[in-house]
Scaffold this motif. Structure first.
Motif, PDB file in Angstrom:
ATOM      1  N   LYS A  24       0.776  -1.235   0.068  1.00 12.96           N
ATOM      2  CA  LYS A  24       0.154  -0.064  -0.045  1.00 12.96           C
ATOM      3  C   LYS A  24       1.141   1.202   0.167  1.00 12.96           C
ATOM      4  O   LYS A  24       0.502   2.344  -0.864  1.00 12.96           O
ATOM      5  N   THR A  25       1.755   1.336   0.643  1.00  9.59           N
ATOM      6  CA  THR A  25       2.746   2.295   0.894  1.00  9.59           C
ATOM      7  C   THR A  25       4.252   1.697   0.783  1.00  9.59           C
ATOM      8  O   THR A  25       4.750   0.833   1.449  1.00  9.59           O
ATOM      9  N   SER A  26       5.307   1.964  -0.187  1.00  4.81           N
ATOM     10  CA  SER A  26       6.540   1.699  -0.397  1.00  4.81           C
ATOM     11  C   SER A  26       7.334   2.832  -0.029  1.00  4.81           C
ATOM     12  O   SER A  26       7.221   3.895  -0.347  1.00  4.81           O
ATOM     13  N   TRP A  27       8.640   2.505   0.794  1.00 10.06           N
ATOM     14  CA  TRP A  27       9.594   3.366   1.198  1.00 10.06           C
ATOM     15  C   TRP A  27      10.651   3.028   0.354  1.00 10.06           C
ATOM     16  O   TRP A  27      11.424   1.882   0.493  1.00 10.06           O
ATOM     17  N   ILE A  28      11.193   3.766  -0.519  1.00  9.93           N
ATOM     18  CA  ILE A  28      12.139   3.642  -1.534  1.00  9.93           C
ATOM     19  C   ILE A  28      13.304   4.623  -1.417  1.00  9.93           C
ATOM     20  O   ILE A  28      13.115   5.904  -1.174  1.00  9.93           O
ATOM     21  N   ALA A  29      14.625   4.126  -1.441  1.00  8.39           N
ATOM     22  CA  ALA A  29      15.746   4.888  -1.203  1.00  8.39           C
ATOM     23  C   ALA A  29      16.511   4.981  -2.742  1.00  8.39           C
ATOM     24  O   ALA A  29      16.964   3.935  -3.314  1.00  8.39           O
ATOM     25  N   GLN A  30      16.769   5.998  -3.350  1.00  8.03           N
ATOM     26  CA  GLN A  30      17.517   6.211  -4.713  1.00  8.03           C
ATOM     27  C   GLN A  30      17.149   5.223  -5.656  1.00  8.03           C
ATOM     28  O   GLN A  30      17.831   4.461  -5.936  1.00  8.03           O
ATOM     29  N   PRO A  31      16.112   5.339  -6.129  1.00  5.54           N
ATOM     30  CA  PRO A  31      15.695   4.510  -7.304  1.00  5.54           C
ATOM     31  C   PRO A  31      16.346   4.577  -8.615  1.00  5.54           C
ATOM     32  O   PRO A  31      16.210   3.798  -9.527  1.00  5.54           O
ATOM     33  N   GLU A  32      17.166   5.824  -8.508  1.00  2.00           N
ATOM     34  CA  GLU A  32      17.773   6.228  -9.723  1.00  2.00           C
ATOM     35  C   GLU A  32      19.078   5.391  -9.821  1.00  2.00           C
ATOM     36  O   GLU A  32      19.894   5.490 -11.064  1.00  2.00           O
ATOM     37  N   LEU A  33      19.409   4.690  -8.821  1.00  2.00           N
ATOM     38  CA  LEU A  33      20.863   3.977  -8.885  1.00  2.00           C
ATOM     39  C   LEU A  33      21.065   3.127 -10.295  1.00  2.00           C
ATOM     40  O   LEU A  33      20.211   2.393 -10.498  1.00  2.00           O
ATOM     41  N   HIS A  34      22.234   3.227 -10.815  1.00  2.00           N
ATOM     42  CA  HIS A  34      22.563   2.402 -12.048  1.00  2.00           C
ATOM     43  C   HIS A  34      21.530   2.739 -13.263  1.00  2.00           C
ATOM     44  O   HIS A  34      21.686   1.580 -14.173  1.00  2.00           O
ATOM     45  N   LEU A  35      20.934   3.710 -13.231  1.00  2.00           N
ATOM     46  CA  LEU A  35      19.950   3.645 -14.353  1.00  2.00           C
ATOM     47  C   LEU A  35      20.510   5.183 -15.151  1.00  2.00           C
ATOM     48  O   LEU A  35      20.958   6.069 -14.707  1.00  2.00           O
ATOM     49  N   HIS A  36      20.226   4.926 -16.462  1.00  2.00           N
ATOM     50  CA  HIS A  36      20.310   5.921 -17.494  1.00  2.00           C
ATOM     51  C   HIS A  36      19.645   7.133 -17.163  1.00  2.00           C
ATOM     52  O   HIS A  36      18.597   6.817 -16.662  1.00  2.00           O
ATOM     53  N   PRO A  37      19.844   8.171 -17.467  1.00  2.00           N
ATOM     54  CA  PRO A  37      18.996   9.401 -17.155  1.00  2.00           C
ATOM     55  C   PRO A  37      17.777   9.444 -17.808  1.00  2.00           C
ATOM     56  O   PRO A  37      16.623   9.716 -17.295  1.00  2.00           O
ATOM     57  N   ALA A  38      17.441   8.633 -19.149  1.00  2.00           N
ATOM     58  CA  ALA A  38      16.246   8.394 -19.824  1.00  2.00           C
ATOM     59  C   ALA A  38      15.502   7.634 -18.789  1.00  2.00           C
ATOM     60  O   ALA A  38      14.144   7.778 -18.674  1.00  2.00           O
ATOM     61  N   ALA A  39      16.056   6.204 -18.242  1.00  2.00           N
ATOM     62  CA  ALA A  39      15.252   5.544 -17.430  1.00  2.00           C
ATOM     63  C   ALA A  39      15.007   6.106 -16.065  1.00  2.00           C
ATOM     64  O   ALA A  39      13.897   5.858 -15.469  1.00  2.00           O
ATOM     65  N   GLN A  40      15.814   7.111 -15.627  1.00  2.00           N
ATOM     66  CA  GLN A  40      15.434   8.101 -14.424  1.00  2.00           C
ATOM     67  C   GLN A  40      13.961   8.751 -14.570  1.00  2.00           C
ATOM     68  O   GLN A  40      13.227   8.801 -13.921  1.00  2.00           O
ATOM     69  N   CYS A  41      14.013   9.099 -15.850  1.00  2.00           N
ATOM     70  CA  CYS A  41      12.662   9.947 -16.092  1.00  2.00           C
ATOM     71  C   CYS A  41      11.340   9.108 -16.291  1.00  2.00           C
ATOM     72  O   CYS A  41      10.473   9.407 -15.464  1.00  2.00           O
ATOM     73  N   GLU A  42      11.657   8.033 -16.772  1.00  2.00           N
ATOM     74  CA  GLU A  42      10.661   6.870 -16.944  1.00  2.00           C
ATOM     75  C   GLU A  42      10.221   6.512 -15.434  1.00  2.00           C
ATOM     76  O   GLU A  42       9.010   5.878 -15.100  1.00  2.00           O
ATOM     77  N   MET A  43      11.252   6.292 -14.507  1.00  2.00           N
ATOM     78  CA  MET A  43      10.775   5.789 -13.171  1.00  2.00           C
ATOM     79  C   MET A  43       9.801   6.974 -12.524  1.00  2.00           C
ATOM     80  O   MET A  43       9.033   6.655 -11.651  1.00  2.00           O
ATOM     81  N   GLY A  44       9.986   8.295 -12.863  1.00  2.00           N
ATOM     82  CA  GLY A  44       8.961   9.029 -12.402  1.00  2.00           C
ATOM     83  C   GLY A  44       7.508   8.740 -12.747  1.00  2.00           C
ATOM     84  O   GLY A  44       6.558   8.796 -12.087  1.00  2.00           O
ATOM     85  N   ASP A  45       7.574   8.250 -14.049  1.00  2.00           N
ATOM     86  CA  ASP A  45       5.983   7.720 -14.705  1.00  2.00           C
ATOM     87  C   ASP A  45       5.782   6.615 -13.831  1.00  2.00           C
ATOM     88  O   ASP A  45       4.562   6.196 -13.597  1.00  2.00           O
TER      89      ASP A  45
END
Length: 205
Positions: free
Chosen positions: A90-111
């Protein structure tokens, strides 16, 4: 949810899908440990057959090739537990989901976070990624303007709370809430020039 997100260009054209492989394993009990007599070999008629299943996950790319996780970039190994949590919790606590991701994939993580949110799954995210945050602001702006985007990507500014943690030399930390406008921008200025690194690197003065 996991495969749906992976199929939406999170890792570019590869369109990975997580697939299971399953084996049935049958073992035979050969020894019987008795409290009085100790360990004894069982007679053939007393042997017990025990069945179990082994499940292994692998990735399948857009060409149908099976890949082990060590055969792909480490970014997907970091992302998969996040996707699983966004689907199940129901609620996720997430630290630095951008690790090891290309900038384009970091944008996609926002979606990805918006898709989970619009399905009733909330997230508390600690991030240093400008790309991720800019994608969320973009979706707020598109939603306000009434542009045609996927319903799973629509976002009102009041659905997002951005907190900036500002450490001080005395060991204390000040927490500032950065208000978001309906135009997908910040009403408050970022402290200490945050988000100005691009300009500093492009221009010498």
């Amino acid at each position: 949810f996991v495969n749906s997100v992976l199929n939406r260009n999170l890792f570019g054209f590869r369109r990975y899908q997580v697939k299971p492989a399953m084996w049935k394993i049958t073992t035979t009990t050969l020894l019987d440990r008795d409290a009085d007599s100790g360990t004894e070999f069982l007679d053939e008629d007393d042997l017990d057959q025990v069945s179990a299943f082994k499940v292994q996950l692998f990735l399948e790319d857009q060409n149908g090739r099976r890949l082990d996780f060590e055969e792909v970039g480490s970014g997907i190994s970091y992302v998969l537990p996040i996707l699983a949590s966004l689907h199940a919790a129901k609620t996720s606590w997430i630290a630095q989901p951008e690790l090891h991701l290309h900038p384009a994939a970091q944008c996609e993580m926002g979606d990805v976070f918006l898709r989970a949110f619009n399905r009733g799954h909330f997230s508390v995210v600690e991030t240093h990624s400008e790309h991720l945050l800019l994608r969320v602001l973009k979706r707020i702006r598109q939603t306000t303007r009434g542009l045609e985007i996927d319903d799973d990507l629509k976002c009102a500014p009041e659905a997002v709370s951005v907190l900036y943690f500002d450490p001080h030399e005395d060991g204390s930390t000040q927490i500032r809430q950065m208000r978001v406008s309906r135009l997908g921008d910040f009403k408050d200025r970022w402290p200490h020039g945050f988000f100005e690194e691009r300009g500093r690197e492009l221009f010498d003065e």
